[in-house]
Design an enzyme around this catalytic site. Structure first.
Site, PDB file in Angstrom:
ATOM      1  N   GLY A 232       4.852  -0.069   1.846  1.00  0.00           N
ATOM      2  CA  GLY A 232       4.820  -0.179   3.296  1.00  0.00           C
ATOM      3  C   GLY A 232       4.121  -1.269   3.701  1.00  0.00           C
TER       4      GLY A 232
ATOM      5  N   GLN B 222      -1.128  -6.158   9.666  1.00  0.00           N
ATOM      6  CA  GLN B 222      -1.418  -6.806   8.384  1.00  0.00           C
ATOM      7  C   GLN B 222      -0.768  -8.336   8.223  1.00  0.00           C
ATOM      8  OE1 GLN B 222       0.095  -3.179   6.102  1.00  0.00           O
ATOM      9  NE2 GLN B 222      -1.500  -3.793   4.623  1.00  0.00           N
TER      10      GLN B 222
ATOM     11  N   CYS C  43      -3.813  -0.844  -0.812  1.00  0.00           N
ATOM     12  CA  CYS C  43      -3.667  -1.536   0.422  1.00  0.00           C
ATOM     13  C   CYS C  43      -3.375  -3.023   0.093  1.00  0.00           C
ATOM     14  CB  CYS C  43      -4.453  -1.397   1.331  1.00  0.00           C
ATOM     15  SG  CYS C  43      -4.445  -2.033   2.902  1.00  0.00           S
ATOM     16  N   LEU C  44      -2.087  -3.381   0.563  1.00  0.00           N
ATOM     17  CA  LEU C  44      -1.834  -4.893   0.285  1.00  0.00           C
ATOM     18  C   LEU C  44      -2.899  -5.783   1.105  1.00  0.00           C
ATOM     19  CD1 LEU C  44       2.033  -4.897   0.833  1.00  0.00           C
ATOM     20  CD2 LEU C  44       0.785  -4.831  -1.320  1.00  0.00           C
TER      21      LEU C  44
ATOM     22  N   HIS D 279      -0.609   6.136   6.327  1.00  0.00           N
ATOM     23  CA  HIS D 279      -1.382   4.972   5.928  1.00  0.00           C
ATOM     24  C   HIS D 279      -1.068   3.818   6.894  1.00  0.00           C
ATOM     25  CE1 HIS D 279      -3.088   2.245   2.797  1.00  0.00           C
ATOM     26  NE2 HIS D 279      -2.423   1.302   3.595  1.00  0.00           N
ATOM     27  N   GLU D 280       0.185   3.810   7.128  1.00  0.00           N
ATOM     28  CA  GLU D 280       0.756   2.552   8.026  1.00  0.00           C
ATOM     29  C   GLU D 280       0.325   2.904   9.345  1.00  0.00           C
ATOM     30  OE1 GLU D 280       1.475   0.192   6.481  1.00  0.00           O
ATOM     31  OE2 GLU D 280       1.808   0.955   4.394  1.00  0.00           O
TER      32      GLU D 280
ATOM     33  N   HIS E 206      -3.037   1.982  10.183  1.00  0.00           N
ATOM     34  CA  HIS E 206      -3.213   0.619  10.278  1.00  0.00           C
ATOM     35  C   HIS E 206      -3.020   0.097  11.883  1.00  0.00           C
ATOM     36  CE1 HIS E 206      -3.646  -1.590   6.561  1.00  0.00           C
ATOM     37  NE2 HIS E 206      -2.638  -1.250   5.718  1.00  0.00           N
TER      38      HIS E 206
HETATM   39  O1  K1U Z   1       0.076  -0.843   3.843  1.00  0.00           O
HETATM   40  C1  K1U Z   1      -0.235  -1.389   2.843  1.00  0.00           C
HETATM   41  O2  K1U Z   1      -1.194  -2.056   2.575  1.00  0.00           O
HETATM   42  C2  K1U Z   1       1.025  -1.042   1.901  1.00  0.00           C
HETATM   43  C3  K1U Z   1       0.581  -0.030   0.683  1.00  0.00           C
HETATM   44  C4  K1U Z   1       1.077   1.369   1.156  1.00  0.00           C
HETATM   45  C5  K1U Z   1       0.613   2.564   0.514  1.00  0.00           C
HETATM   46  C6  K1U Z   1       0.329   2.700  -0.778  1.00  0.00           C
HETATM   47  C7  K1U Z   1      -0.087   3.770  -1.512  1.00  0.00           C
HETATM   48  C8  K1U Z   1      -0.210   4.694  -0.804  1.00  0.00           C
HETATM   49  C9  K1U Z   1      -0.072   4.700   0.514  1.00  0.00           C
HETATM   50  C10 K1U Z   1       0.484   3.664   1.161  1.00  0.00           C
HETATM   51  C11 K1U Z   1       0.975  -0.523  -0.709  1.00  0.00           C
HETATM   52  O3  K1U Z   1       2.354  -0.665  -0.754  1.00  0.00           O
HETATM   53  S1  K1U Z   1      -0.020  -0.784  -1.731  1.00  0.00           S
HETATM   54  C12 K1U Z   1       1.367  -1.100  -3.317  1.00  0.00           C
HETATM   55  C13 K1U Z   1       2.038   0.127  -4.040  1.00  0.00           C
HETATM   56  O4  K1U Z   1       1.455   1.133  -3.564  1.00  0.00           O
HETATM   57  C14 K1U Z   1       2.917  -0.159  -4.715  1.00  0.00           C
HETATM   58  C15 K1U Z   1       3.290  -1.508  -5.096  1.00  0.00           C
HETATM   59  C16 K1U Z   1       4.400  -1.586  -6.043  1.00  0.00           C
HETATM   60  C17 K1U Z   1       5.096  -0.450  -6.437  1.00  0.00           C
HETATM   61  C18 K1U Z   1       4.832   0.790  -5.931  1.00  0.00           C
HETATM   62  C19 K1U Z   1       3.848   0.919  -5.026  1.00  0.00           C
HETATM   63 ZN    ZN Z   2      -2.651  -0.894   4.111  1.00  0.00          ZN
END
Ligand code: K1U
Ligand code: ZN
Length: 175
Positions: free
Chosen positions: A48, A53, A97-98, A139-140, A143
């Site tokens: 996401g 972000q 979270c990225l 989560h998004e 944000h």
């Molecule tokens: O919003 C963001 O920062 C993105 C975040 C979203 C998220 C992750 C986990 C639970 C809820 C919401 C991410 O994508 S973090 C990276 C991640 O979860 C992932 C990366 C590669 C493959 C699978 C997952």
């Molecule tokens: Zn996030």
């Protein structure tokens, strides 16, 4: 169409604490932003990404929670999303979270949510999400309201993560 990878803001950043403004009318610029955000999300990689972000304080998010590399991707763009129903049942997921790389914590949220939003073609859409999709969309949307997953943690844990992120940002600025 030229698609650009956009730099992802790192916590702490005042833009990640702002309540974002509604998009309203879907313009070609919003379409281009959504394409950039999808590519940025896949490149990261993540499931996401919300507009703040990438420094844009508008209510727009993208997601694709299809994790199986053999399965067809499902890129989604949600403009002005609103949660219209949340289940009583809760689910705990280890979130990342990225904008807070390499930090993970368990967060409890409603297991299922219904979300209404505007699509890229301007039409109104509504869908129920569960599993990782439900966690991700919440989560998004957080944000878009200036809330990060670490805001659900105890203050001491949140402060520790924030201090480590401040150090990382100082190191990145020196490099
Ligand atoms: O919003 C963001 O920062 C993105 C975040 C979203 C998220 C992750 C986990 C639970 C809820 C919401 C991410 O994508 S973090 C990276 C991640 O979860 C992932 C990366 C590669 C493959 C699978 C997952
Ligand atoms: Zn996030």
């Amino acid at each position: 169409m030229i698609v650009m990878l956009r730099p992802i803001l790192l916590h702490p950043d005042p833009r990640l604490k702002k309540v974002c403004a509604p998009v309203g009318v879907v313009t070609p610029e919003i379409g281009a932003l959504a394409e950039d955000m999808l590519q940025t999300m896949y490149d990261a990689p993540g499931v996401g990404l919300a507009a703040p972000q990438v420094g844009v304080l508008s209510r727009l998010l993208v997601m694709d929670c299809v994790k199986d590399p053999e399965a067809a991707p499902r890129p989604m763009v949600l403009i002005d999303p609103e949660i219209t129903w949340s289940s009583e049942e809760r689910n705990t997921y280890e979130e990342g979270c990225l904008s807070i790389p390499e930090h993970y914590a368990e967060v409890e949220r409603p297991a299922r949510v219904r979300v209404r939003w505007t699509g890229l073609d301007g039409t109104g859409l509504e869908e129920e999400f569960d599993g990782l999709w439900a966690t991700c969309v919440q989560h998004e949307i957080d944000h878009l309201n200036g809330k990060l997953f670490i805001d659900y943690l105890r203050p001491l844990r949140r402060q520790m993560i924030t201090r480590k992120m401040e150090k990382l940002k100082r190191e990145l600025a020196r490099a």
